[in-house]
Write a protein that holds these residues in place. Sequence first.
Motif, PDB file in Angstrom:
ATOM      1  N   TYR A 401      30.462  45.286  43.361  1.00  0.00           N
ATOM      2  CA  TYR A 401      29.475  44.216  43.275  1.00  0.00           C
ATOM      3  C   TYR A 401      30.031  42.945  42.635  1.00  0.00           C
ATOM      4  CZ  TYR A 401      28.376  46.466  38.682  1.00  0.00           C
ATOM      5  OH  TYR A 401      28.429  47.038  37.440  1.00  0.00           O
ATOM      6  N   LYS A 402      31.362  42.914  42.461  1.00  0.00           N
ATOM      7  CA  LYS A 402      32.095  41.672  42.166  1.00  0.00           C
ATOM      8  C   LYS A 402      31.628  40.976  40.887  1.00  0.00           C
ATOM      9  CE  LYS A 402      33.328  40.766  47.004  1.00  0.00           C
ATOM     10  NZ  LYS A 402      32.932  42.103  47.469  1.00  0.00           N
ATOM     11  N   ASP A 403      31.449  41.766  39.839  1.00  0.00           N
ATOM     12  CA  ASP A 403      31.124  41.205  38.532  1.00  0.00           C
ATOM     13  C   ASP A 403      32.435  41.004  37.777  1.00  0.00           C
ATOM     14  OD1 ASP A 403      30.494  40.939  35.738  1.00  0.00           O
ATOM     15  OD2 ASP A 403      28.492  41.730  36.152  1.00  0.00           O
ATOM     16  N   LEU A 404      32.905  39.772  37.728  1.00  0.00           N
ATOM     17  CA  LEU A 404      34.225  39.486  37.165  1.00  0.00           C
ATOM     18  C   LEU A 404      34.318  39.847  35.688  1.00  0.00           C
ATOM     19  CD1 LEU A 404      34.956  36.101  38.945  1.00  0.00           C
ATOM     20  CD2 LEU A 404      36.195  38.234  39.277  1.00  0.00           C
ATOM     21  N   ILE A 436      38.663  49.134  48.047  1.00  0.00           N
ATOM     22  CA  ILE A 436      37.772  48.491  47.080  1.00  0.00           C
ATOM     23  C   ILE A 436      38.590  47.828  45.965  1.00  0.00           C
ATOM     24  CG2 ILE A 436      36.027  48.936  45.297  1.00  0.00           C
ATOM     25  CD1 ILE A 436      35.003  51.225  47.125  1.00  0.00           C
ATOM     26  N   ILE A 437      39.579  48.551  45.447  1.00  0.00           N
ATOM     27  CA  ILE A 437      40.421  48.010  44.372  1.00  0.00           C
ATOM     28  C   ILE A 437      41.228  46.814  44.860  1.00  0.00           C
ATOM     29  CG2 ILE A 437      42.329  48.517  42.812  1.00  0.00           C
ATOM     30  CD1 ILE A 437      39.674  49.746  41.954  1.00  0.00           C
ATOM     31  N   ARG A 438      41.787  46.919  46.070  1.00  0.00           N
ATOM     32  CA  ARG A 438      42.594  45.823  46.600  1.00  0.00           C
ATOM     33  C   ARG A 438      41.756  44.552  46.739  1.00  0.00           C
ATOM     34  NH1 ARG A 438      47.463  44.792  46.152  1.00  0.00           N
ATOM     35  NH2 ARG A 438      46.371  43.104  45.107  1.00  0.00           N
ATOM     36  N   GLU A 439      40.555  44.668  47.281  1.00  0.00           N
ATOM     37  CA  GLU A 439      39.698  43.499  47.454  1.00  0.00           C
ATOM     38  C   GLU A 439      39.253  42.935  46.110  1.00  0.00           C
ATOM     39  OE1 GLU A 439      36.599  44.930  49.971  1.00  0.00           O
ATOM     40  OE2 GLU A 439      37.807  44.812  51.811  1.00  0.00           O
ATOM     41  N   GLY A 440      39.000  43.814  45.144  1.00  0.00           N
ATOM     42  CA  GLY A 440      38.614  43.347  43.817  1.00  0.00           C
ATOM     43  C   GLY A 440      39.737  42.617  43.108  1.00  0.00           C
ATOM     44  N   LEU A 441      40.965  43.137  43.235  1.00  0.00           N
ATOM     45  CA  LEU A 441      42.116  42.474  42.613  1.00  0.00           C
ATOM     46  C   LEU A 441      42.368  41.107  43.249  1.00  0.00           C
ATOM     47  CD1 LEU A 441      44.623  45.470  42.232  1.00  0.00           C
ATOM     48  CD2 LEU A 441      43.303  44.343  40.429  1.00  0.00           C
ATOM     49  N   ASP A 442      42.178  41.027  44.559  1.00  0.00           N
ATOM     50  CA  ASP A 442      42.342  39.735  45.228  1.00  0.00           C
ATOM     51  C   ASP A 442      41.338  38.719  44.694  1.00  0.00           C
ATOM     52  OD1 ASP A 442      44.363  40.796  46.740  1.00  0.00           O
ATOM     53  OD2 ASP A 442      43.159  41.096  48.543  1.00  0.00           O
ATOM     54  N   LEU A 443      40.099  39.167  44.467  1.00  0.00           N
ATOM     55  CA  LEU A 443      39.078  38.269  43.925  1.00  0.00           C
ATOM     56  C   LEU A 443      39.443  37.829  42.513  1.00  0.00           C
ATOM     57  CD1 LEU A 443      36.277  36.940  44.227  1.00  0.00           C
ATOM     58  CD2 LEU A 443      35.300  39.045  43.257  1.00  0.00           C
ATOM     59  N   MET A 444      39.904  38.764  41.679  1.00  0.00           N
ATOM     60  CA  MET A 444      40.297  38.423  40.311  1.00  0.00           C
ATOM     61  C   MET A 444      41.440  37.419  40.308  1.00  0.00           C
ATOM     62  SD  MET A 444      40.121  42.123  38.358  1.00  0.00           S
ATOM     63  CE  MET A 444      40.547  41.443  36.764  1.00  0.00           C
ATOM     64  N   ARG A 445      42.397  37.630  41.196  1.00  0.00           N
ATOM     65  CA  ARG A 445      43.554  36.728  41.254  1.00  0.00           C
ATOM     66  C   ARG A 445      43.141  35.327  41.684  1.00  0.00           C
ATOM     67  NH1 ARG A 445      48.128  36.791  45.693  1.00  0.00           N
ATOM     68  NH2 ARG A 445      49.786  35.641  44.666  1.00  0.00           N
ATOM     69  N   GLU A 446      42.187  35.269  42.619  1.00  0.00           N
ATOM     70  CA  GLU A 446      41.711  33.979  43.116  1.00  0.00           C
ATOM     71  C   GLU A 446      40.872  33.250  42.086  1.00  0.00           C
ATOM     72  OE1 GLU A 446      38.724  32.335  46.620  1.00  0.00           O
ATOM     73  OE2 GLU A 446      39.650  34.309  46.835  1.00  0.00           O
ATOM     74  N   GLU A 447      40.017  33.982  41.381  1.00  0.00           N
ATOM     75  CA  GLU A 447      39.063  33.353  40.465  1.00  0.00           C
ATOM     76  C   GLU A 447      39.591  33.201  39.033  1.00  0.00           C
ATOM     77  OE1 GLU A 447      36.220  32.070  41.315  1.00  0.00           O
ATOM     78  OE2 GLU A 447      36.317  32.699  43.407  1.00  0.00           O
ATOM     79  N   LEU A 448      40.419  34.165  38.596  1.00  0.00           N
ATOM     80  CA  LEU A 448      40.870  34.175  37.214  1.00  0.00           C
ATOM     81  C   LEU A 448      42.327  33.799  37.025  1.00  0.00           C
ATOM     82  CD1 LEU A 448      39.117  37.541  36.201  1.00  0.00           C
ATOM     83  CD2 LEU A 448      38.249  35.218  35.886  1.00  0.00           C
ATOM     84  N   GLY A 449      43.103  33.808  38.132  1.00  0.00           N
ATOM     85  CA  GLY A 449      44.506  33.421  38.055  1.00  0.00           C
ATOM     86  C   GLY A 449      45.401  34.505  37.536  1.00  0.00           C
TER      87      GLY A 449
END
Length: 449
Positions: A401-404, A436-449
């Motif tokens: 659910y993409k809660d950073l 699920i983990i791969r997509e979540g890590l991609d989001l973290m990398r994009e949003e959090l650097g």
Amino acid sequence: MSKDIRIKKGLDIKLVGEAEKTTTNVSMSSVYAIKPDDFHGIIPKILAKEGTEVKAGQALFYSKSDERILFPSPVSGKVVEIVRGARRKVLSIKIEAEGKQTYVDFGKKDAANMTGEEVKNHLFTAGCWPFVKQRPYDVVANPNQAPKSIFISAYASAPLAADLDYTLAGKEAELQAAITAVSKLTEGKVHVSVGKGANSALANLSGVEIHKVSGPHPSGNVGTQIANIDPINKGEVVWVVTPQDLVIIGELFLTGNFNAERTIALTGSQFKTPQYVTAIAGATVADIVKGNLNNDNTRIISGNVLSGTETKEDGFIGYYDNQITAIPEGDDYEFFGWNKPVFNKISTSRALTFSWLNPKKKYDLDTNTNGEHRAFVVTGSYEDVFPLDIYPMQLLKAFMYKDLDEMEALGGYEVAPEDFALTEFICVSKQPHQKIIREGLDLMREELG
């Protein structure tokens, strides 16, 4: 002082088809391919157009985010096709290999007399930087962020994994040259993990801190070792290099050539003679397995059965892979399979399953998921095979659910998709944990650097 690692939580999946310790030299493939998708997170910018003559080690493309990061051709020959997909995404670059290989001469170097910046620039120039990956995010390392330490796992615990003690035997000179080089890239330590009681080529190298590992899979995963030796906190980075890639880096410094040849394990019950072969990265699968594969309803995997990638005979081995696995395709339906005792499958549950009675038995498993995709069922079983000090169920849900904030707090920086391969294997809900983990890590990398 070294720190020995003993893992209690995990699961060894014993399969038939372990590679015999004999090595065969296979003939060169006529066509090789480099797939940008093997380098997750990289957007390629093409350098070599169709029809370009290239030497082994000559750059085919570079990273859009950092033009210093080059991706070289594994062989010399002609670029015959650039395969594109939707939105003109580059899927692969195919090279028709010459009979006699010619190499770009990058010059012999003595890493002991080089600075860290000189070593880094040499790895850039020769196209060896993609062998250096980073945690968090499990992507090609960002050269602008210094790592606090470097990790090398010389202990493979995945099902039917290549025996690194065997494949690295006699490569001590290349490994030492590579260790001397990569140690210049960090002010911290270079941690090398070997199997307890193993005769590893890396065990007696200088400039490293040796750790002896024991216990069930995933004890050989570098993520497990990082968590036990030098855990990652927010803002920190560690770099990871695999032993087979160290050999390529070492040979670069010793000879000046980029030689992408590696020893590959052919494993699984669908091989007539499971064994080791020598091949060059990006080789055609058909040429590697020629005359040795049972083609009757077979799933071919580049990598191991838990975290490898499905491929076909006309496909190409992954850039980082040193294993091809062939197992039966699980496309049959087992009538009332949920309602009868099970003797020929592995299970962590004791409900009508009996694999726990014979822990040393080897199984001929297929790809059948033995169930359908459904909502998460909370069973508490993930924790039995997950050795990291993390709540796996909670982290998976936070990634879904993409809660950073929760992804950070629950340990998102510490994990990679392969760390969740076992939880995916035993999941009664048949959820794609690694995706699920791969997509979540991609989001973290994009949003959090």
